[in-house]
Scaffold this motif. Structure first.
Motif: not given
Length: 231
Positions: A120-127, A139-149
């Protein structure tokens, strides 16, 4: 002159989020599936059955429905995120989970980083982690970056490489991973991560063929699988 920072040699425990940190019985996936179908119908001007079929095909082919939309229909993934993931009623459905929090706190943070790993995108993870009441424990999150081409997601090897870079994991032998998806678990095992654990919902049957090294139905079972990482 400042010297180099010492290398963090801790292991990393990667946690999937959806249908893993919270149970499938919350039906978040069902709500999301309807939102995705609605999005396909609206954007591609399709009737329900065609939209649902295409949604499922893209999910199976790419691991994410949005990747098929980006590849074949030039859909803006960030707009998709606003209409699907960010439209989910997370705070209404998911509540703080004291048992999950206690389990995460029992892991020895001097030995292990706790890292979120989601398609998911980072906003979903945070919610989600805020709703669960565990946002301060990772400590952190790796997410699918929807902003990438080009979207990169599990189970692509590049996504596991990204997770290791993000988390500062120094070796595959120091990577632990739990996910409900057999495809993602199989990918992590083939990639060479030390411990791969498939979370199986209590309502589901055990798969005929294990996808990873271990299967669990309760997080506390990890204490038997990997006692070395607990206090």
């Amino acid at each position: 002159m400042t010297g180099q920072q010492p290398i963090d040699e801790r292991a990393v425990f990667f946690f999937d989020i959806d249908n893993c940190l919270y149970p499938r019985s919350y039906k978040i996936h069902d709500i999301m599936a309807k939102l995705i179908d609605d999005y396909f119908m609206d954007k591609l001007d399709l009737p329900f059955e065609e939209a649902s079929t295409l949604h499922q095909r893209y999910y199976k082919e790419y691991g994410l429905a949005i990747e098929g939309l980006v590849r074949h229909h030039e859909i803006d993934p960030l707009e998709y995120n606003s209409k699907v993931d960010d439209a989910l009623p997370i705070a209404e459905v998911i509540k703080p989970d004291p048992k999950l929090r206690s389990f995460l706190q029992s892991i020895d943070k001097s030995k292990v980083k706790l890292w979120l790993f989601t398609n998911a995108y980072k906003t979903h993870a945070a919610r989600v982690i805020k709703a669960l009441g565990v946002e301060d424990l990772f400590d952190g999150v790796t997410f699918c970056d929807y902003g990438e081409p080009v979207l990169i997601c599990k189970p692509k090897p590049e996504m596991f490489e990204r997770a290791m870079r993000d988390a500062g994991a120094i070796s595959k032998d120091k990577c632990y991973f739990i996910d409900d998806s057999p495809v993602n678990i199989k990918g992590a095992k083939e990639f060479g991560w030390k411990v791969t654990i498939q979370y199986i919902d209590p309502l589901d049957k055990s798969p005929a063929t294990p996808a990873g090294h271990f299967e669990i139905r309760e997080f506390d079972e990890i204490k038997t699988i990997a006692p070395e990482i607990f206090q």
